[in-house]
Design a protein around this motif. Structure first.
Motif, PDB file in Angstrom:
ATOM      1  N   UNK A   1      84.682  14.933  34.371  1.00  0.00           N
ATOM      2  CA  UNK A   1      83.719  15.934  34.824  1.00  0.00           C
ATOM      3  C   UNK A   1      82.942  15.445  36.044  1.00  0.00           C
ATOM      4  N   UNK A   2      82.681  14.123  36.117  1.00  0.00           N
ATOM      5  CA  UNK A   2      81.946  13.582  37.263  1.00  0.00           C
ATOM      6  C   UNK A   2      82.782  13.605  38.540  1.00  0.00           C
ATOM      7  N   UNK A   3      84.106  13.529  38.382  1.00  0.00           N
ATOM      8  CA  UNK A   3      84.985  13.606  39.548  1.00  0.00           C
ATOM      9  C   UNK A   3      85.110  12.290  40.300  1.00  0.00           C
ATOM     10  N   UNK A   4      85.789  12.350  41.427  1.00  0.00           N
ATOM     11  CA  UNK A   4      86.028  11.182  42.277  1.00  0.00           C
ATOM     12  C   UNK A   4      84.980  11.183  43.395  1.00  0.00           C
ATOM     13  N   UNK A   5      83.915  10.400  43.200  1.00  0.00           N
ATOM     14  CA  UNK A   5      82.776  10.392  44.121  1.00  0.00           C
ATOM     15  C   UNK A   5      82.260  11.814  44.354  1.00  0.00           C
ATOM     16  N   UNK A   6      82.187  12.586  43.263  1.00  0.00           N
ATOM     17  CA  UNK A   6      81.677  13.946  43.357  1.00  0.00           C
ATOM     18  C   UNK A   6      82.722  15.009  43.602  1.00  0.00           C
ATOM     19  N   UNK A   7      83.914  14.616  44.060  1.00  0.00           N
ATOM     20  CA  UNK A   7      84.994  15.583  44.301  1.00  0.00           C
ATOM     21  C   UNK A   7      85.750  15.846  43.000  1.00  0.00           C
ATOM     22  N   UNK A   8      86.067  17.096  42.757  1.00  0.00           N
ATOM     23  CA  UNK A   8      86.822  17.469  41.562  1.00  0.00           C
ATOM     24  C   UNK A   8      88.150  16.725  41.554  1.00  0.00           C
ATOM     25  N   UNK A   9      88.491  16.139  40.390  1.00  0.00           N
ATOM     26  CA  UNK A   9      89.767  15.419  40.294  1.00  0.00           C
ATOM     27  C   UNK A   9      90.953  16.319  40.618  1.00  0.00           C
ATOM     28  N   UNK A  10      90.822  17.622  40.363  1.00  0.00           N
ATOM     29  CA  UNK A  10      91.913  18.545  40.664  1.00  0.00           C
ATOM     30  C   UNK A  10      92.176  18.646  42.163  1.00  0.00           C
ATOM     31  N   UNK A  11      91.198  18.240  42.981  1.00  0.00           N
ATOM     32  CA  UNK A  11      91.378  18.267  44.432  1.00  0.00           C
ATOM     33  C   UNK A  11      91.860  16.941  44.990  1.00  0.00           C
ATOM     34  N   UNK A  12      92.222  16.032  44.112  1.00  0.00           N
ATOM     35  CA  UNK A  12      92.750  14.727  44.527  1.00  0.00           C
ATOM     36  C   UNK A  12      94.171  14.588  43.986  1.00  0.00           C
ATOM     37  N   UNK A  13      94.939  13.615  44.487  1.00  0.00           N
ATOM     38  CA  UNK A  13      96.300  13.417  43.967  1.00  0.00           C
ATOM     39  C   UNK A  13      96.346  12.522  42.727  1.00  0.00           C
ATOM     40  N   UNK A  14      95.190  12.171  42.163  1.00  0.00           N
ATOM     41  CA  UNK A  14      95.167  11.179  41.089  1.00  0.00           C
ATOM     42  C   UNK A  14      94.597  11.743  39.794  1.00  0.00           C
ATOM     43  N   UNK A  15      95.108  11.243  38.679  1.00  0.00           N
ATOM     44  CA  UNK A  15      94.493  11.323  37.352  1.00  0.00           C
ATOM     45  C   UNK A  15      94.228  12.732  36.832  1.00  0.00           C
ATOM     46  N   UNK A  16      94.908  13.745  37.355  1.00  0.00           N
ATOM     47  CA  UNK A  16      94.645  15.108  36.899  1.00  0.00           C
ATOM     48  C   UNK A  16      95.859  15.801  36.291  1.00  0.00           C
ATOM     49  N   UNK A  17      97.022  15.162  36.327  1.00  0.00           N
ATOM     50  CA  UNK A  17      98.234  15.834  35.840  1.00  0.00           C
ATOM     51  C   UNK A  17      98.176  16.117  34.336  1.00  0.00           C
ATOM     52  N   UNK A  18      97.694  15.144  33.573  1.00  0.00           N
ATOM     53  CA  UNK A  18      97.650  15.331  32.124  1.00  0.00           C
ATOM     54  C   UNK A  18      96.661  16.431  31.747  1.00  0.00           C
ATOM     55  N   UNK A  19      95.530  16.490  32.461  1.00  0.00           N
ATOM     56  CA  UNK A  19      94.550  17.547  32.181  1.00  0.00           C
ATOM     57  C   UNK A  19      95.161  18.921  32.419  1.00  0.00           C
ATOM     58  N   UNK A  20      95.906  19.081  33.496  1.00  0.00           N
ATOM     59  CA  UNK A  20      96.549  20.361  33.795  1.00  0.00           C
ATOM     60  C   UNK A  20      97.611  20.692  32.747  1.00  0.00           C
ATOM     61  N   UNK A  21      98.374  19.695  32.342  1.00  0.00           N
ATOM     62  CA  UNK A  21      99.388  19.882  31.302  1.00  0.00           C
ATOM     63  C   UNK A  21      98.738  20.337  30.002  1.00  0.00           C
ATOM     64  N   UNK A  22      97.633  19.702  29.612  1.00  0.00           N
ATOM     65  CA  UNK A  22      96.944  20.089  28.380  1.00  0.00           C
ATOM     66  C   UNK A  22      96.399  21.509  28.471  1.00  0.00           C
TER      67      UNK A  22
END
Length: 375
Positions: free
Chosen positions: A137-158
């Motif tokens: 929820x905190x994101x990558x230095x404030x940026x939503x993880x969904x807007x980065x290429x990292x660590x968001x695939x499993x969340x989208x899959x779920x």
């Protein structure tokens, strides 16, 4: 003759080396400055800071581990249910095999309910629910993880699986779990539907409204328990599962519409955001669609067992098997890096268009099955 050329090449590489050194020094400068400052402080200051850094490192280690390890992931998970061995439609009295006595007051449980409960179990018990984790929820230095290429695939899959589960619980309440017009809504299914509608991102504390909260996974676990309770009642012939063809038609129609919406999202991203490997949202779209098909692969396989008489009597067994094969084929697409290239491109692949193609094939088959049943 070669000395000037050799000297020029040496100067070029020397300049490159100095440039790289300056970049590295610039990147490391804040860390070196902070480290020098930290070494000069007393233990009264060092202690709390050190503990805070240790908590941060452990927290991120735990978070990264949970995003990268997919426990229980199996594209062919349906095989474990041995659905072909079921001889009774859901909700019907259990029939005895030849030479055996049928058990009294025992009805066939619903495979759809079993699979749906197990999908929830996969999302929130066998794995951490990523979308409501604090560091997500905190994101990558404030940026939503969904807007980065990292660590968001499993969340989208779920979330994709969750979409299939939500749709299924709605249909269980509205049509499958009761005889429409002559029976009330089942309390267990109603509770399951309500719990599954809870938002996907709530942590233990929130700002609106301010204060402690019940986190998202707790609601989903409650829904799982409600579904299992329904099947217990169904096995005792105390609940209803209406396996009529009109219910089956409506169920397939809702699923076809649901994956049709996902197909539209995939198409929009594929057509208007051709960033190839540099499209940071392509992986979110892909893995959401993958999770949705993953969920519906189990749900539809289970529906084949719950509505076996309808499928057999209406002569759609071959078409039904083909639909499940297409779902299984879609789940074999598991690229390491998702690329959203142009469809006529020759360097970067177009994984979104490929996934969209499989979604449309499955949807087309569902629509055809619905039309055959409606005749």
């Amino acid at each position: 003759m070669l000395d000037p050329i050799v000297a020029f090449v040496q100067r070029v590489f020397s300049a490159i080396g100095r440039g790289i050194g300056l970049v590295v020094a610039w990147i490391l400068w804040p860390f070196v400055t902070v480290a020098n400052w930290y070494r000069g402080r007393s233990w009264i200051i060092k202690g709390p800071i050190g503990i805070g850094l240790l908590v941060l490192v452990i927290g991120y280690g735990y978070f990264i581990w949970n995003t990268q390890v997919w426990s229980g992931f199996d594209p062919e998970y349906v095989n474990a249910y041995n659905l072909a061995a079921r001889k009774n439609d859901a909700g019907q009295p259990v029939k005895a095999a030849a030479g055996q006595t049928a058990p009294a007051n025992t009805c066939q449980t619903s495979a759809i309910v079993d699979v749906t409960a197990d999908l929830i179990d996969l999302n929130v018990n066998k794995n951490a629910w990523i979308s409501s984790m604090l560091l997500y929820k905190l994101g990558f230095f404030g940026a939503d993880w969904d807007n980065t290429p990292w660590l968001d695939n499993k969340a989208s899959f779920q979330r994709g699986i969750n979409q299939a589960v939500r749709r299924t619980t709605v249909e269980l309440v509205d049509s499958l779990g009761r005889v429409r017009g002559t029976s009330g809504i089942n309390n267990n299914l109603q509770a399951a539907r309500g719990n599954m509608q809870f938002d996907e991102e709530t942590w233990y504390f929130g700002w609106s409204p301010f204060g402690p909260k019940t986190p998202t996974p707790s609601f989903y676990r409650a829904a799982m328990r409600d579904l299992r309770a329904f099947n217990v009642s169904l096995a005792k012939c105390e609940a209803t599962f209406d396996s009529r063809s009109d219910n089956f038609i409506e169920f397939l129609d809702r699923i076809a519409n649901d994956i049709g919406n996902t197909s539209a999202i995939i198409r929009e991203r594929s057509e208007f955001h051709n960033g190839g490997w540099f499209d940071m949202r392509a992986d979110d779209r892909f893995w959401f669609a993958y999770g949705q098909l993953y969920g519906y692969y189990g749900v539809l396989s289970a529906a084949g067992a719950d509505f076996d008489s309808v499928i057999t009597q209406r002569g759609i067994s071959q078409l039904w098997s083909e639909t499940l094969k297409q779902l299984s084929a879609a789940l074999r697409i598991q690229p390491v890096i998702i690329s959203n290239g142009r469809e006529d491109g020759w360097i970067m692949p177009t994984h979104l268009a490929t996934m969209g193609f499989y979604i449309l094939r499955v949807r087309s088959n569902l629509v055809e099955i619905r039309d055959v049943l409606a005749r």
